[in-house]
Design an enzyme around this catalytic site. Structure first.
Site, PDB file in Angstrom:
ATOM      1  N   LYS A   8     -28.144  -5.583  48.443  1.00  0.00           N
ATOM      2  CA  LYS A   8     -26.833  -5.005  48.123  1.00  0.00           C
ATOM      3  C   LYS A   8     -26.848  -3.509  48.393  1.00  0.00           C
ATOM      4  CE  LYS A   8     -28.192  -2.740  44.226  1.00  0.00           C
ATOM      5  NZ  LYS A   8     -28.253  -1.285  44.115  1.00  0.00           N
ATOM      6  N   VAL A  94     -38.637  -2.358  49.689  1.00  0.00           N
ATOM      7  CA  VAL A  94     -39.168  -2.392  48.316  1.00  0.00           C
ATOM      8  C   VAL A  94     -38.879  -1.054  47.630  1.00  0.00           C
ATOM      9  CG1 VAL A  94     -41.290  -2.548  46.950  1.00  0.00           C
ATOM     10  CG2 VAL A  94     -40.973  -4.032  48.941  1.00  0.00           C
ATOM     11  N   ALA A  95     -38.383  -1.132  46.391  1.00  0.00           N
ATOM     12  CA  ALA A  95     -38.027   0.069  45.616  1.00  0.00           C
ATOM     13  C   ALA A  95     -37.116   0.972  46.434  1.00  0.00           C
ATOM     14  CB  ALA A  95     -39.273   0.823  45.138  1.00  0.00           C
ATOM     15  N   GLY A  96     -36.190   0.352  47.167  1.00  0.00           N
ATOM     16  CA  GLY A  96     -35.335   1.100  48.088  1.00  0.00           C
ATOM     17  C   GLY A  96     -33.919   1.305  47.602  1.00  0.00           C
ATOM     18  N   GLY A  97     -33.599   0.826  46.385  1.00  0.00           N
ATOM     19  CA  GLY A  97     -32.225   0.960  45.901  1.00  0.00           C
ATOM     20  C   GLY A  97     -31.304  -0.115  46.450  1.00  0.00           C
ATOM     21  N   GLY A 100     -33.884  -5.488  45.867  1.00  0.00           N
ATOM     22  CA  GLY A 100     -34.690  -6.560  46.450  1.00  0.00           C
ATOM     23  C   GLY A 100     -35.358  -7.444  45.404  1.00  0.00           C
ATOM     24  N   GLY A 101     -35.909  -6.841  44.375  1.00  0.00           N
ATOM     25  CA  GLY A 101     -36.560  -7.632  43.329  1.00  0.00           C
ATOM     26  C   GLY A 101     -35.554  -8.524  42.613  1.00  0.00           C
ATOM     27  N   SER A 102     -34.386  -7.976  42.332  1.00  0.00           N
ATOM     28  CA  SER A 102     -33.325  -8.761  41.681  1.00  0.00           C
ATOM     29  C   SER A 102     -32.882  -9.903  42.587  1.00  0.00           C
ATOM     30  CB  SER A 102     -32.107  -7.873  41.387  1.00  0.00           C
ATOM     31  OG  SER A 102     -32.475  -6.807  40.553  1.00  0.00           O
ATOM     32  N   ALA A 103     -32.815  -9.628  43.895  1.00  0.00           N
ATOM     33  CA  ALA A 103     -32.433 -10.671  44.851  1.00  0.00           C
ATOM     34  C   ALA A 103     -33.458 -11.812  44.805  1.00  0.00           C
ATOM     35  CB  ALA A 103     -32.366 -10.076  46.257  1.00  0.00           C
ATOM     36  N   ASP A 135     -28.720  -6.457  37.996  1.00  0.00           N
ATOM     37  CA  ASP A 135     -28.337  -6.686  39.400  1.00  0.00           C
ATOM     38  C   ASP A 135     -28.518  -8.154  39.807  1.00  0.00           C
ATOM     39  OD1 ASP A 135     -27.797  -4.003  39.696  1.00  0.00           O
ATOM     40  OD2 ASP A 135     -29.582  -3.552  40.892  1.00  0.00           O
TER      41      ASP A 135
HETATM   42  P1  ATP Z   1     -32.624  -1.646  42.263  1.00  0.00           P
HETATM   43  O1  ATP Z   1     -31.783  -1.339  43.459  1.00  0.00           O
HETATM   44  O2  ATP Z   1     -32.263  -2.947  41.594  1.00  0.00           O
HETATM   45  O3  ATP Z   1     -32.784  -0.525  41.329  1.00  0.00           O
HETATM   46  P2  ATP Z   1     -34.870  -1.404  43.999  1.00  0.00           P
HETATM   47  O4  ATP Z   1     -34.329  -2.075  45.212  1.00  0.00           O
HETATM   48  O5  ATP Z   1     -34.886   0.088  44.004  1.00  0.00           O
HETATM   49  O6  ATP Z   1     -34.100  -1.947  42.764  1.00  0.00           O
HETATM   50  P3  ATP Z   1     -37.011  -3.295  43.952  1.00  0.00           P
HETATM   51  O7  ATP Z   1     -37.381  -3.489  45.397  1.00  0.00           O
HETATM   52  O8  ATP Z   1     -36.191  -4.342  43.320  1.00  0.00           O
HETATM   53  O9  ATP Z   1     -36.318  -1.870  43.749  1.00  0.00           O
HETATM   54  O10 ATP Z   1     -38.378  -3.111  43.177  1.00  0.00           O
HETATM   55  C1  ATP Z   1     -38.669  -2.182  42.192  1.00  0.00           C
HETATM   56  C2  ATP Z   1     -40.078  -2.487  41.666  1.00  0.00           C
HETATM   57  O11 ATP Z   1     -40.077  -3.793  41.076  1.00  0.00           O
HETATM   58  C3  ATP Z   1     -41.131  -2.565  42.770  1.00  0.00           C
HETATM   59  O12 ATP Z   1     -41.705  -1.321  43.020  1.00  0.00           O
HETATM   60  C4  ATP Z   1     -42.137  -3.571  42.206  1.00  0.00           C
HETATM   61  O13 ATP Z   1     -43.118  -2.917  41.447  1.00  0.00           O
HETATM   62  C5  ATP Z   1     -41.339  -4.443  41.234  1.00  0.00           C
HETATM   63  N1  ATP Z   1     -41.086  -5.841  41.696  1.00  0.00           N
HETATM   64  C6  ATP Z   1     -41.201  -6.938  40.954  1.00  0.00           C
HETATM   65  N2  ATP Z   1     -40.866  -8.034  41.651  1.00  0.00           N
HETATM   66  C7  ATP Z   1     -40.518  -7.640  42.863  1.00  0.00           C
HETATM   67  C8  ATP Z   1     -40.062  -8.334  44.030  1.00  0.00           C
HETATM   68  N3  ATP Z   1     -39.932  -9.655  44.077  1.00  0.00           N
HETATM   69  N4  ATP Z   1     -39.756  -7.577  45.106  1.00  0.00           N
HETATM   70  C9  ATP Z   1     -39.872  -6.235  45.073  1.00  0.00           C
HETATM   71  N5  ATP Z   1     -40.324  -5.551  43.998  1.00  0.00           N
HETATM   72  C10 ATP Z   1     -40.642  -6.232  42.900  1.00  0.00           C
END
Ligand code: ATP
Length: 297
Positions: A8, A94-97, A100-103, A135
């Protein structure tokens, strides 16, 4: 059972004052875009997690993974043993905003529900989704939606046509709690107390009309100053996109991914090439939205 699930971008992220419970009231316009993770759930003797993909540093391969937490929660609610082998193929940064983890959590809910014969009652997945994270319900729903409360109360938003995007991926992530804390710190330092957040009517009208120029002008992210404070180099990334004609440029959610709205698919292709060449990002990828939420493939 394999489920494909989108990333998203937040078209509007309005952050209200810090609440007593430590959360913020949000107005959050989520938009699902065509960057997908895939989660496969297969019967096994015990719970396991395998993660595949190019940049997967920091993604846990144990019960801390959000997909594993989703499987454990669902198994408990269904009264079954959580014996499932989860394989996550990551494309979402990953951790990109981009949530991805929520997905992956949403995809695991859909895949495990089907694997464990919970039928097609998607409605039963909303509650565990909301428990797993604010999310996660949107990753089930997809499309474009207005989130209120902590972001988890969702109303679908009417859109026309397809919007073309370019995402500039950064090296390393930003921690979402750290970005919220920086947002609070900056506001405190300025002595600024925000009003309760409101959905932007200009944004809603642009979406309904399928008007990319108007959408570009209406995009907004209250977390952007905090993300830029923690990662000043993102200013150059945003400026490079604007120089190459992006209709709108903003940090995606808590960053550090930057999102650029293009005029057309061709323009998005040009912008992708220009951003890659400018050296202001690890890589740039083209996508479009809206796309559906977690879907069995
Ligand atoms: P959001 O936009 O919801 O704030 P994000 O996109 O910034 O999230 P994510 O990629 O969801 O961040 O991941 C944040 C942290 O969650 C990662 O650094 C990791 O330690 C942890 N994590 C747990 N499960 C997952 C997963 N399936 N994919 C990615 N990260 C995960």
């Amino acid at each position: 059972m394999t489920v494909r699930v989108p990333a998203k971008v937040n078209l509007q992220l309005a952050v209200g004052p810090l609440r007593d419970d430590g959360y913020h009231d949000l107005v959050n316009v989520f938009h699902a875009v065509s960057l997908f993770d895939e989660v496969t759930a297969a019967p096994a003797d015990a719970l396991s997690v395998t993660v595949e993909g190019g940049s997967i540093e920091g993604v846990p391969v144990n019960a801390d993974n959000l997909a594993a937490r989703a499987a454990l929660l669902l198994a408990e609610r269904l009264g079954v043993a959580p014996n499932v082998a989860l394989t996550i193929r990551k494309t979402i940064p990953v951790a990109g905003g981009m949530a991805g983890g929520s997905a992956d959590a949403a995809a695991a809910l859909v895949a495990c529900a089907r694997l464990w014969g919970a039928g097609d009652a998607d409605a039963d997945l909303w509650e565990p989704a909301a428990i797993l994270g604010s999310d996660v319900p949107f990753a089930l729903l997809g499309g474009t939606a207005l989130g209120t409360g902590r972001g988890e109360v969702l109303t679908p938003v009417q859109t026309a046509g397809r919007f073309h995007w370019v995402f500039a991926l950064a090296d390393g992530g930003l921690s979402t709690p750290a970005v919220y804390a920086e947002c609070d710190r900056l506001r405190e330092a300025e002595g600024w107390r925000p009003a309760p957040p409101q959905a932007s009517q200009d944004l809603m009208a642009a979406l309904a009309a399928g008007d990319a120029h108007a959408l570009g002008a209406a995009l907004g992210n209250d977390l952007q100053p905090a993300a830029l404070s923690l990662r000043p180099a993102l200013r150059d990334t945003l400026a490079a996109g604007r120089e190459h004609g992006a209709l709108g440029a903003l940090v995606s959610g808590s960053g550090p991914t930057c999102a650029f709205l293009a005029e057309s698919a061709d323009h998005a292709g040009e912008l992708t090439a220009a951003l890659s060449k400018a050296g202001v990002a690890r890589s740039a990828v083209q996508a479009y939205g809206p796309v559906p939420g977690a879907t069995i493939v």
